[in-house]
Design a protein around this motif. Sequence first.
Motif, PDB file in Angstrom:
ATOM      1  N   TYR A 173      49.057  26.895  18.707  1.00 26.18           N
ATOM      2  CA  TYR A 173      49.158  25.702  19.534  1.00 26.18           C
ATOM      3  C   TYR A 173      50.528  25.568  20.228  1.00 26.18           C
ATOM      4  O   TYR A 173      50.690  24.754  21.124  1.00 26.18           O
ATOM      5  CB  TYR A 173      48.895  24.438  18.697  1.00 26.18           C
ATOM      6  N   PHE A 174      51.502  26.395  19.797  1.00 29.83           N
ATOM      7  CA  PHE A 174      52.844  26.305  20.382  1.00 29.83           C
ATOM      8  C   PHE A 174      53.088  27.387  21.434  1.00 29.83           C
ATOM      9  O   PHE A 174      54.109  27.381  22.107  1.00 29.83           O
ATOM     10  CB  PHE A 174      53.907  26.428  19.274  1.00 29.83           C
ATOM     11  N   ASP A 184      51.988  28.089  24.426  1.00 32.39           N
ATOM     12  CA  ASP A 184      52.245  27.646  25.790  1.00 32.39           C
ATOM     13  C   ASP A 184      53.632  27.034  25.920  1.00 32.39           C
ATOM     14  O   ASP A 184      54.336  27.252  26.907  1.00 32.39           O
ATOM     15  CB  ASP A 184      51.200  26.615  26.219  1.00 32.39           C
ATOM     16  N   VAL A 185      54.043  26.261  24.909  1.00 33.23           N
ATOM     17  CA  VAL A 185      55.346  25.586  24.953  1.00 33.23           C
ATOM     18  C   VAL A 185      56.475  26.610  24.897  1.00 33.23           C
ATOM     19  O   VAL A 185      57.479  26.478  25.604  1.00 33.23           O
ATOM     20  CB  VAL A 185      55.467  24.589  23.786  1.00 33.23           C
ATOM     21  N   ALA A 186      56.318  27.641  24.065  1.00 31.11           N
ATOM     22  CA  ALA A 186      57.339  28.682  23.962  1.00 31.11           C
ATOM     23  C   ALA A 186      57.548  29.379  25.296  1.00 31.11           C
ATOM     24  O   ALA A 186      58.676  29.762  25.638  1.00 31.11           O
ATOM     25  CB  ALA A 186      56.935  29.706  22.886  1.00 31.11           C
ATOM     26  N   GLU A 187      56.467  29.543  26.058  1.00 26.50           N
ATOM     27  CA  GLU A 187      56.607  30.156  27.379  1.00 26.50           C
ATOM     28  C   GLU A 187      57.235  29.179  28.365  1.00 26.50           C
ATOM     29  O   GLU A 187      58.136  29.535  29.131  1.00 26.50           O
ATOM     30  CB  GLU A 187      55.245  30.598  27.908  1.00 26.50           C
ATOM     31  N   MET A 188      56.789  27.935  28.335  1.00 23.78           N
ATOM     32  CA  MET A 188      57.262  26.947  29.304  1.00 23.78           C
ATOM     33  C   MET A 188      58.749  26.643  29.155  1.00 23.78           C
ATOM     34  O   MET A 188      59.439  26.402  30.141  1.00 23.78           O
ATOM     35  CB  MET A 188      56.446  25.661  29.161  1.00 23.78           C
ATOM     36  N   GLU A 189      59.265  26.668  27.909  1.00 25.28           N
ATOM     37  CA  GLU A 189      60.667  26.338  27.723  1.00 25.28           C
ATOM     38  C   GLU A 189      61.593  27.354  28.384  1.00 25.28           C
ATOM     39  O   GLU A 189      62.746  27.044  28.696  1.00 25.28           O
ATOM     40  CB  GLU A 189      61.006  26.187  26.231  1.00 25.28           C
ATOM     41  N   GLN A 190      61.090  28.572  28.619  1.00 25.87           N
ATOM     42  CA  GLN A 190      61.892  29.583  29.297  1.00 25.87           C
ATOM     43  C   GLN A 190      62.163  29.202  30.749  1.00 25.87           C
ATOM     44  O   GLN A 190      63.101  29.718  31.362  1.00 25.87           O
ATOM     45  CB  GLN A 190      61.166  30.940  29.260  1.00 25.87           C
ATOM     46  N   HIS A 191      61.352  28.322  31.305  1.00 22.72           N
ATOM     47  CA  HIS A 191      61.476  27.939  32.709  1.00 22.72           C
ATOM     48  C   HIS A 191      61.905  26.487  32.876  1.00 22.72           C
ATOM     49  O   HIS A 191      61.959  25.990  33.999  1.00 22.72           O
ATOM     50  CB  HIS A 191      60.144  28.162  33.425  1.00 22.72           C
ATOM     51  N   ALA A 192      62.213  25.813  31.772  1.00 24.50           N
ATOM     52  CA  ALA A 192      62.535  24.389  31.836  1.00 24.50           C
ATOM     53  C   ALA A 192      63.915  24.150  32.430  1.00 24.50           C
ATOM     54  O   ALA A 192      64.845  24.921  32.222  1.00 24.50           O
ATOM     55  CB  ALA A 192      62.450  23.772  30.448  1.00 24.50           C
ATOM     56  N   GLY A 244      49.333  20.807  17.877  1.00 25.94           N
ATOM     57  CA  GLY A 244      50.249  20.291  18.882  1.00 25.94           C
ATOM     58  C   GLY A 244      49.475  19.937  20.122  1.00 25.94           C
ATOM     59  O   GLY A 244      48.375  20.446  20.358  1.00 25.94           O
ATOM     60  N   GLN A 245      50.033  19.063  20.952  1.00 22.90           N
ATOM     61  CA  GLN A 245      49.343  18.608  22.154  1.00 22.90           C
ATOM     62  C   GLN A 245      50.306  18.569  23.329  1.00 22.90           C
ATOM     63  O   GLN A 245      51.398  18.009  23.234  1.00 22.90           O
ATOM     64  CB  GLN A 245      48.740  17.220  21.932  1.00 22.90           C
TER      65      GLN A 245
END
Length: 291
Positions: A92-93, A95-103, A236-237
């Motif tokens: 569930y995490f 997507d978040v692990a990938e997105m934080e690289q571009h935050a 996670g959501q």
Amino acid sequence: MPPRKDPDASANVPSFYGAELRFKRELAGLTLEQLAEGSFRGIPFLSQIERGERRMPVDLARHVDEKLGTDGFFQRRCEDARKARQSGHAEYFADVAEMEQHAETIDDWAPMIVPGLLQTATYTRAIVQAAMPRARDEEVEKKVAARMSRADLLSSENPPAFWAILDESLIRRRILQDEEMAELLEHIVKAVETTRSILQIVPETAVAHPFMMGMTRIMTFTDAPPVVYSESLHSGQLIDYPALVKQYRQSYDLLRAAALSPEASLAMIQAAAEEYRNGKHRDGPEHRPLA
């Protein structure tokens, strides 16, 4: 003008996904701007997806399928792309692990567990083993390695602006041996200071505050709308509905006001680290009169 460089569709699932998106878009005679119209995403974001650099989120997959008339093709492939990026993180995490690289910014609220970007390997191992007592050693170590690799984000060439708010109980709860707890707290201070991040502590005397709930993260991006991620024990959501995201961001601003100043917060962590080193750690909350 140099020739266009097409992505290698065989490299991985996101690259295949991106190459197929470009093929379907051009077949439909649409530009990136035309495809992006009506979505919450910008042209650079779609371009990165076509190059296989970013995963297509579900909301955009729905938009693309409708715009290109692809009969749910991209929605069905979202699961494949997500698994390709998982790399040791909880499902569930991923997507978040990938997105934080571009935050551009990351704001964490941590009421129960130290944020992953600030953890030590010893602390991560203890948390994983507590949550997964039957996990094999290699499975535990894979998750530890994945968590540690995320921390490199803060020392990268273009790191996100990181702001973390922790509950005071996190530095008082003796999860590790005293020496290891001291190392954890000293690591947190060093990570915050060397990366120019900001950390605050919500003191035990704060009886009520806007975020009396589970772990929450808010991420903003230069080329996509902000998102909120909330987490419980085994799930996670991701939340991207604009009105809800706005409410979360307002609540986080109120939480900043309820927390100690960054200077006082780091001083509290340093004092706690020294207590652990000297064997003077106090167990449980200290009952102090409210100010």
